[in-house]
Enzyme design. Structure first.
Site, PDB file in Angstrom:
ATOM      1  N   ASP A   1      -9.424   6.025   8.314  1.00 24.68           N
ATOM      2  CA  ASP A   1      -8.009   5.719   8.073  1.00 24.68           C
ATOM      3  C   ASP A   1      -7.189   6.947   8.461  1.00 24.68           C
ATOM      4  O   ASP A   1      -7.249   7.985   7.808  1.00 24.68           O
ATOM      5  CB  ASP A   1      -7.797   5.368   6.603  1.00 24.68           C
TER       6      ASP A   1
ATOM      7  N   ASP B   1      -6.718   3.227  -1.864  1.00 24.41           N
ATOM      8  CA  ASP B   1      -6.657   2.938  -0.433  1.00 24.41           C
ATOM      9  C   ASP B   1      -8.062   2.856   0.162  1.00 24.41           C
ATOM     10  O   ASP B   1      -8.348   1.992   1.005  1.00 24.41           O
ATOM     11  CB  ASP B   1      -5.813   3.989   0.293  1.00 24.41           C
TER      12      ASP B   1
ATOM     13  N   THR C   1       3.929  25.696  27.412  1.00 23.79           N
ATOM     14  CA  THR C   1       3.627  25.725  25.976  1.00 23.79           C
ATOM     15  C   THR C   1       3.659  24.334  25.354  1.00 23.79           C
ATOM     16  O   THR C   1       2.794  23.979  24.547  1.00 23.79           O
ATOM     17  CB  THR C   1       4.627  26.643  25.250  1.00 23.79           C
TER      18      THR C   1
ATOM     19  N   ASP D   1       0.859  -1.184   0.000  1.00 24.46           N
ATOM     20  CA  ASP D   1       0.000   0.000   0.000  1.00 24.46           C
ATOM     21  C   ASP D   1       0.892   1.229   0.000  1.00 24.46           C
ATOM     22  O   ASP D   1       1.541   1.535   1.009  1.00 24.46           O
ATOM     23  CB  ASP D   1      -0.910  -0.015   1.226  1.00 24.46           C
TER      24      ASP D   1
END
Length: 256
Positions: free
Chosen positions: A130, A110, A185, A6
């Site tokens: 996904d 996909d 932060t 993939d």
């Protein structure tokens, strides 16, 4: 053995199947400038690590969202995998579902793989998410129809955009702070990225279920799926190898 590949915008996921079972899987960076030999040597190293000869592969199936890499990958297979030609996933193959996309040929490979695996493993109606370069939702009906979906900027893209456009902010590890109200932060960024993304996912799932109008299962896959799924009850199933399973199923439906 079947090799399933993939090719995503960030990573290439590879799975090795024997008799329908996933034996091994691994990830590589999607380098658009890699040569066939460089990629072939990298692939060979994985097979050597597993003590499996590349000659053991007698079938290849591949999905790709980077067309510019396809020739290089196919050339690599011709050199390093006994000149095998991969079955390329697209909407013209036997898939076992009705493609309800407005322009069926534009449905990404996909998404096709995830739809096939979802319907075969979990049935419909279902929402599959996904978590890749993009966060990709697909919606499937009870009668095996691809209804449509949603595509959002992915987790990494959103983070990179924040850091790039805010001069005083810097990259942070993806670690969940113990609480949402943070006093420095770094943790503030982590809280905003992780919990903010969870909130987005939960809202979209809620909205999609309202539009579907029926109870449905929610499945998550992709690189950041584990992190997000651990923070919400809106996801029912976590399957990190869903796309590879879909590739294997598509190969089985179309071989010969």
């Amino acid at each position: 053995m079947l090799l399933a590949m993939d090719v995503g915008n960030t990573n290439i996921k590879v799975g090795l199947f024997e008799n329908g079972s996933l034996l091994h899987s691994w990830r590589m960076t999607s380098n658009r400038h890699v040569t066939a030999d460089e990629l072939g040597i990298q692939m060979e190293s994985f097979f050597q690590h597993l003590s499996i000869p590349t000659e053991a592969v007698d079938g290849i199936v591949m999905s790709s969202v980077i067309p510019s890499m396809n020739y290089t990958i196919e050339h690599m297979f011709s050199i390093y995998f006994s000149a095998l030609k991969p079955l390329m996933v697209d909407s013209s193959l036997k898939l076992g579902f009705v493609n309800g996309y407005e322009h069926p040929a534009t449905l990404g490979s996909d998404r096709i793989c995830n739809a096939v695996a979802t319907l075969n493993l979990y049935g419909g109606p279902a929402i599959t998410i996904d978590f890749g370069t993009a966060t990709n939702f697909i919606v499937l009906s009870k009668d095996a129809r691809f209804i449509g979906g949603v595509i959002c900027p992915g987790f990494q893209i959103s983070t990179d955009a924040l850091i790039e456009h805010a001069e005083m902010l810097h990259k942070v590890e993806y670690i969940k702070p113990p609480k949402l109200i943070c006093t420095n932060t770094e943790r503030s960024i982590q809280a905003g990225i992780i919990y903010g993304y969870v909130g987005q996912i939960e809202y979209l799932i809620k909205r999609l279920k309202r539009e579907i109008g029926a109870p449905c299962r929610v499945i998550a896959t992709g690189g950041m799926s584990s992190l997000i799924a651990s923070e919400t009850d809106s996801i029912d199933v976590l399957n990190r190898t869903l796309t590879l399973e879909g590739l294997r199923m598509i190969y089985d439906m179309n071989k010969g």
